[in-house]
Motif scaffolding. Structure first.
Motif, mmCIF file in Angstrom:
data_model
loop_
_atom_site.group_PDB
_atom_site.id
_atom_site.type_symbol
_atom_site.label_atom_id
_atom_site.label_comp_id
_atom_site.label_asym_id
_atom_site.label_seq_id
_atom_site.Cartn_x
_atom_site.Cartn_y
_atom_site.Cartn_z
ATOM 1 N N VAL A 322 72.276 15.561 0.468
ATOM 2 C CA VAL A 322 72.243 14.939 -0.902
ATOM 3 C C VAL A 322 71.133 15.163 -1.573
ATOM 4 C CG1 VAL A 322 74.628 14.247 -0.786
ATOM 5 C CG2 VAL A 322 73.087 12.584 -0.069
ATOM 6 N N SER A 323 69.953 15.904 -0.996
ATOM 7 C CA SER A 323 69.308 15.945 -1.439
ATOM 8 C C SER A 323 69.067 16.474 -2.404
ATOM 9 C CB SER A 323 67.741 16.995 -0.429
ATOM 10 O OG SER A 323 66.555 16.922 -0.757
ATOM 11 N N GLY A 324 68.384 16.048 -3.678
ATOM 12 C CA GLY A 324 68.224 16.358 -5.212
ATOM 13 C C GLY A 324 69.437 16.363 -6.035
ATOM 14 N N LYS A 325 70.214 15.562 -5.511
ATOM 15 C CA LYS A 325 71.958 15.894 -5.914
ATOM 16 C C LYS A 325 71.999 14.019 -6.533
ATOM 17 C CE LYS A 325 74.438 18.910 -2.892
ATOM 18 N NZ LYS A 325 74.904 18.418 -2.009
ATOM 19 N N LYS A 326 72.474 14.244 -7.644
ATOM 20 C CA LYS A 326 72.643 12.342 -8.583
ATOM 21 C C LYS A 326 74.025 12.024 -7.381
ATOM 22 C CE LYS A 326 73.569 10.712 -12.887
ATOM 23 N NZ LYS A 326 73.564 10.845 -14.362
ATOM 24 N N VAL A 327 73.878 11.352 -7.365
ATOM 25 C CA VAL A 327 75.340 10.270 -6.624
ATOM 26 C C VAL A 327 74.970 8.824 -7.949
ATOM 27 C CG1 VAL A 327 75.846 8.573 -4.657
ATOM 28 C CG2 VAL A 327 74.701 11.050 -4.374
ATOM 29 N N LYS A 357 67.689 11.867 0.971
ATOM 30 C CA LYS A 357 66.813 12.337 -0.550
ATOM 31 C C LYS A 357 68.150 12.375 -1.958
ATOM 32 C CE LYS A 357 63.029 14.696 1.728
ATOM 33 N NZ LYS A 357 62.935 15.689 2.592
ATOM 34 N N ALA A 358 68.651 11.330 -2.258
ATOM 35 C CA ALA A 358 69.422 11.652 -2.907
ATOM 36 C C ALA A 358 69.185 11.186 -4.396
ATOM 37 C CB ALA A 358 70.767 10.614 -2.542
ATOM 38 N N ASN A 359 69.435 10.960 -5.881
ATOM 39 C CA ASN A 359 69.323 10.892 -6.385
ATOM 40 C C ASN A 359 70.430 9.509 -6.980
ATOM 41 O OD1 ASN A 359 66.689 11.907 -7.242
ATOM 42 N ND2 ASN A 359 67.760 13.752 -7.740
ATOM 43 N N LEU A 360 70.161 8.310 -7.184
ATOM 44 C CA LEU A 360 71.167 7.415 -6.661
ATOM 45 C C LEU A 360 70.830 7.100 -9.297
ATOM 46 C CD1 LEU A 360 71.131 5.246 -4.379
ATOM 47 C CD2 LEU A 360 72.598 6.934 -4.542
ATOM 48 N N SER A 361 71.903 7.079 -9.752
ATOM 49 C CA SER A 361 72.278 6.103 -10.598
ATOM 50 C C SER A 361 73.398 4.942 -10.446
ATOM 51 C CB SER A 361 72.892 7.465 -11.762
ATOM 52 O OG SER A 361 72.580 6.987 -13.266
ATOM 53 N N ILE A 362 72.860 4.225 -10.887
ATOM 54 C CA ILE A 362 73.239 2.188 -9.772
ATOM 55 C C ILE A 362 73.842 2.075 -11.075
ATOM 56 C CG2 ILE A 362 73.236 1.001 -8.409
ATOM 57 C CD1 ILE A 362 71.015 1.638 -6.695
#
Ligand code: NAI
Length: 480
Positions: A322-327, A357-362
């Motif tokens: 999930v590296s660099g992916k927006k979750v 290394k995921a990018n999280l939008s919470i």
């Protein structure tokens, strides 16, 4: 007029005292706390905790027979009954660290009661404490009593956050434990008289002190064990093609088992379950019962396993990275209808994804950005010990954004993780969400709130805990 003072204006002290004030017009209730911001908030229009129905109750009696104050000593001195509802977190250092309850706040409250009291008092343990705490408290009070008579009662609280007001209005039971002496029995009766204003007599149970203290730990351990049991089954369901909702329904139809608390999920959270089980484990170990301790430890192990399993499923399904992916993370509170994030499974899941290394939008409807950032930068067990706060590393800060809308959170995301069962997540426009996401678009439903079939029709790859797997997910097995 009977005067009650409650030390600790938190999730328990605030709502319980507000309901006592509402139901007992002839009793004056003062809730005190050392935290100035908390008391200021209780005296404002923006109460410090979110709980359905609480605003209404507070508005009806605040300023009449319900007061909030930081003048702890004055109100303790004037009270006939003193409830102690301070926090009892897990110890982070020293003997029993990571398991035993930290009774620092309790002990300091007890010493203060002994110091300032000038008249006889009933002291009520409202906090969840290890069995035999009353004995220690009794010693502190009587050794410093200056001839004053203190009666200690245990009156553990069984409310659940999110339904606290409902639970307090109609409790399954009120439990009061006291000494089997005439003085102890008189104190029990005095507290019974308070609850009898609205709780039917047959729902007020009286026991000895130790049974009351242990019953609270036992009740939480049993509840958490049900969740871990159904979560353990959910893993087996995924492996075999069974559907955990169907299994829970069939199992819960047995009247000896019952249908409640059988929902599979990403794991339990909240300030109590883990803390109280660890405490139980510690007590068992201290009493030379390692087998019993080991039994209860498994409840926590399965809970941790379930969270790890969820993260591994997310990562494995998305080509093992999930590296660099927006979750998008929908929901951060430990359950719906509360803003409480203590021990929420979302912390562990987010940390797991950040580690990859995921990018999280919470997005959570009740939890603000400061709280989320604080939670993600703390070590386990530190939430109740603010002094150990750690700054978030600069990389982590960049990986996390907190937004105020589910559509914003999911825009351009590769995946959506639903971590709290907020009702609004059931009715989102998932077609719109799908259209604005990267493809393939994944939904990992950690609370089984969405209609899996409908989402599949839209085009999502859907993972629901304990449900038969999509062909895609079967091809990408996750190892826990
Ligand atoms: P909390 O952390 O929300 O509130 C505790 C309050 O006590 C804080 O505001 C703190 O400032 C205050 N405090 C600590 N030491 C003090 C002192 N010496 N003098 C005055 N105020 C002091 O904690 P919460 O959630 O209300 O829990 C309290 C107890 O009730 C814990 O033992 C918990 O295990 C138990 N409990 C919690 C339930 C829940 O759903 N949160 C349910 C049932 C029991």
């Amino acid at each position: 007029m009977v005067k009650i003072c409650c030390i600790g204006a938190g999730y328990v002290g605030g709502p319980t005292m507000a309901v006592i004030a509402l139901k007992c017009a002839s009793i004056e209730v003062v809730v005190v706390d050392i935290s100035v911001p908390r008391i200021t908030a209780w005296n404002s229009d923006q109460l410090p905790i979110y709980e359905p129905g609480l605003d209404d109750v507070v508005k009806q009696c605040r300023g009449k027979n319900l007061f909030f104050s930081t003048d702890v000593e004055k109100h303790v001195r004037e009270a006939d009954i003193v409830f102690v509802s301070v926090n009892t977190p897990t110890k982070t250092r020293g003997l029993g660290a990571g398991k035993a309850a930290d009774l620092t706040y309790w002990e300091s409250a007890a010493r203060m009661i002994a110091d300032v009291s000038k008249s006889d008092k009933i002291v009520v343990e409202k906090s969840t404490v290890p069995v035999k705490t009353a004995e220690a408290i009794e010693k502190i009070l009587t050794h410093n009593s200056k001839g004053i008579n203190f009666q200690i009662l245990s009156n553990p609280e069984f409310l659940a956050e999110g339904t606290a007001i409902e639970d307090l209005f109609q409790p399954d039971r009120v439990l009061i434990g006291g000494r089997e002496t005439p003085g102890g029995q008189k104190a029990i009766q005095a507290l019974k008289d308070v609850y009898a204003h609205w709780v039917p007599e047959e729902n007020i149970i009286t026991t000895n002190l130790w049974s009351a203290e242990l019953s609270k730990l036992a009740a939480n351990a049993f509840l958490a064990q049900r969740i871990s049991s159904v979560n353990a089954m959910s893993a087996l369901c995924e492996a075999t093609g069974a559907n955990v909702s169907q299994v829970s329904y069939a199992v819960g139809k047995d009247s000896r088992i019952g249908p409640k608390f059988l929902n599979a999920s990403v794991g339990f959270g909240g300030s109590c379950f883990q803390k109280d089980i660890l405490n139980l484990v510690y007590i068992c170990e201290c009493n030379g019962l390692p087998e019993v301790a080991e039994y209860w430890k498994q409840v926590i192990k399965i809970n941790d396993y379930q969270k790890t399993r969820f993260v591994n499923r997310v990562v494995a399904s998305m080509f093992n990275t999930v590296s660099g992916k927006k979750v998008a993370i929908l929901g951060f509170a430990f359950k719906k209808d509360t803003g409480d994030t203590r021990e929420t499974p979302a912390i562990d899941v987010c940390k797991g994804l950040l580690g990859d290394k995921a990018n999280l939008s919470i997005y959570d409807p009740q939890v603000n950005e400061d709280q989320i950032r604080r939670d993600l930068s703390m070590n386990k067990f530190d939430w109740d010990h603010p002094l150990h706060l750690q700054p978030m590393s600069p990389t982590t800060v960049k990986q996390v954004s907190v937004v105020w809308d589910a559509y914003m959170a999911t825009k351009d995301a590769h995946a959506v993780c639903i971590l709290t069962e907020w009702d609004e997540f059931k009715t989102l426009d998932y077609k719109k969400i799908y259209d604005n996401m990267q493809k393939p678009a994944f939904i990992f439903d950690g609370r089984n709130v969405v209609d899996k079939e409908k989402l599949r029709e839209i085009g999502f790859i859907v993972y629901s805990i304990g449900k038969p797997l999509d062909a895609w997910l079967k091809d990408m097995p996750a190892v826990a």
